[in-house]
Design a protein around this motif. Structure first.
Motif, short mmCIF file in Angstrom:
data_model
loop_
_atom_site.label_atom_id
_atom_site.label_comp_id
_atom_site.label_asym_id
_atom_site.label_seq_id
_atom_site.Cartn_x
_atom_site.Cartn_y
_atom_site.Cartn_z
N HIS A 123 121.55 53.30 25.09
CA HIS A 123 120.21 54.22 25.59
C HIS A 123 119.98 55.71 25.28
O HIS A 123 119.64 55.96 26.70
N HIS A 129 115.04 45.63 24.16
CA HIS A 129 115.91 46.09 22.40
C HIS A 129 114.72 44.59 22.29
O HIS A 129 114.36 43.46 23.19
N ASP A 155 117.02 47.33 30.11
CA ASP A 155 117.62 45.35 29.36
C ASP A 155 117.14 44.25 29.88
O ASP A 155 117.83 43.49 30.51
ZN LIG Z 1 121.22 47.87 25.87
#
Ligand SMILES: [Zn+2]
Length: 259
Positions: A69, A205, A165
């Motif tokens: 990231h 994601h 995330d």
């Molecule tokens: Zn990640």
């Protein structure tokens, strides 16, 4: 890399690997770039993409310190990078970790990069807190549990939540080395009121999802986490792949259960 616009002032680019997302949010003629794609050609394309859409980056923001990231520094070497205080502390405590992980990934996939990753100095932002952008503001929300650090970013003007995330349509909740199930659950509850008002949620994601879908994912993720460390915990129906079963096994063993 796919690039879509959720709003005339919100662009999302999604990497070919792990569907890692990079979001640009614009207000009053300036923009923040949140997180990064992964492959070198995707990173290289970012400045052009921003320029074509007339997004002028005021700075970069990073939701958490996982290496996949933090790569936007490569195409924007002079930009300031804002991270949560927790992320600044993590990156200080594990110098060179992101670079090592990146090298490992590149070695495995025979990926070549024009130059190594240099994170340089980062600005530690107080979280919870607010960040000025073109006369408006972004809200920074603590988001730990997946890792020990991180923040979600809420843009009230666009009703877009970039949550790092969490709330992924493609990945089950993942407890990393220093992650915590209870912290993860607390983060989901903290995000809930934002998700309820969101037009879109952009997970770290996977494709952006609308608020209703994100709320359904939130419910599934909370139920999954509450069942841990039971190895027989039910995985969310749409995410029962071999790779996600492996993530589940890791979660169980991290929590001291037997997978
Ligand atoms: Zn990640």
């Amino acid at each position: 890399m796919r690039a879509i616009s959720l709003h005339p002032d919100v662009l999302v680019a999604t990497s070919e690997v792990w569907q890692t997302t990079c979001t640009a949010v614009r207000s009053g003629g300036e923009a923040f770039v949140i997180d990064s794609p992964v492959y070198p050609d995707e990173l290289e394309l970012l400045p052009t993409l921003m320029q074509q859409a007339q997004f002028i980056p005021k700075g970069l923001l990073v939701t958490h310190g996982d290496w996949d990231h933090v790569l936007a520094r490569m195409p924007f070497p002079d930009a300031s990078v804002g991270v949560a205080e927790t992320t600044a502390a993590r990156l200080r405590a594990e110098p060179g970790d992101a670079q090592r992980e990146l090298r490992k990934f590149d070695e495995q996939g025979y990926v070549e990069r024009p130059r190594p990753l240099q994170l340089g100095s980062m600005q530690a932002l107080p979280v919870p807190g607010k960040l000025e952008l073109g006369g408006g503001e972004l809200e920074l929300i603590p988001a730990d549990g997946h890792t020990q650090d991180g923040m979600a970013i809420w843009s009230p003007a666009h009703r877009v939540l970039c949550c790092g995330d969490y709330l992924s349509p493609v990945e089950i909740p993942m407890l990393n080395e220093n992650g915590s199930r209870d912290a993860y659950l607390a983060t989901l509850e903290r995000l809930r009121p934002y998700v309820e008002q969101a037009a879109y949620v952009v997970p770290g994601h996977g494709s952006p999802v609308d608020g209703a879908r994100a709320l359904a994912i939130l419910r599934e993720d909370a139920a999954y986490l509450q069942a841990l460390p039971d190895p027989a915990a039910t995985l969310p129906l749409a995410r029962r792949t071999g790779a996600q079963r492996k993530v589940h096994q890791d979660n169980v063993s991290r929590m001291g259960g037997t997978a």
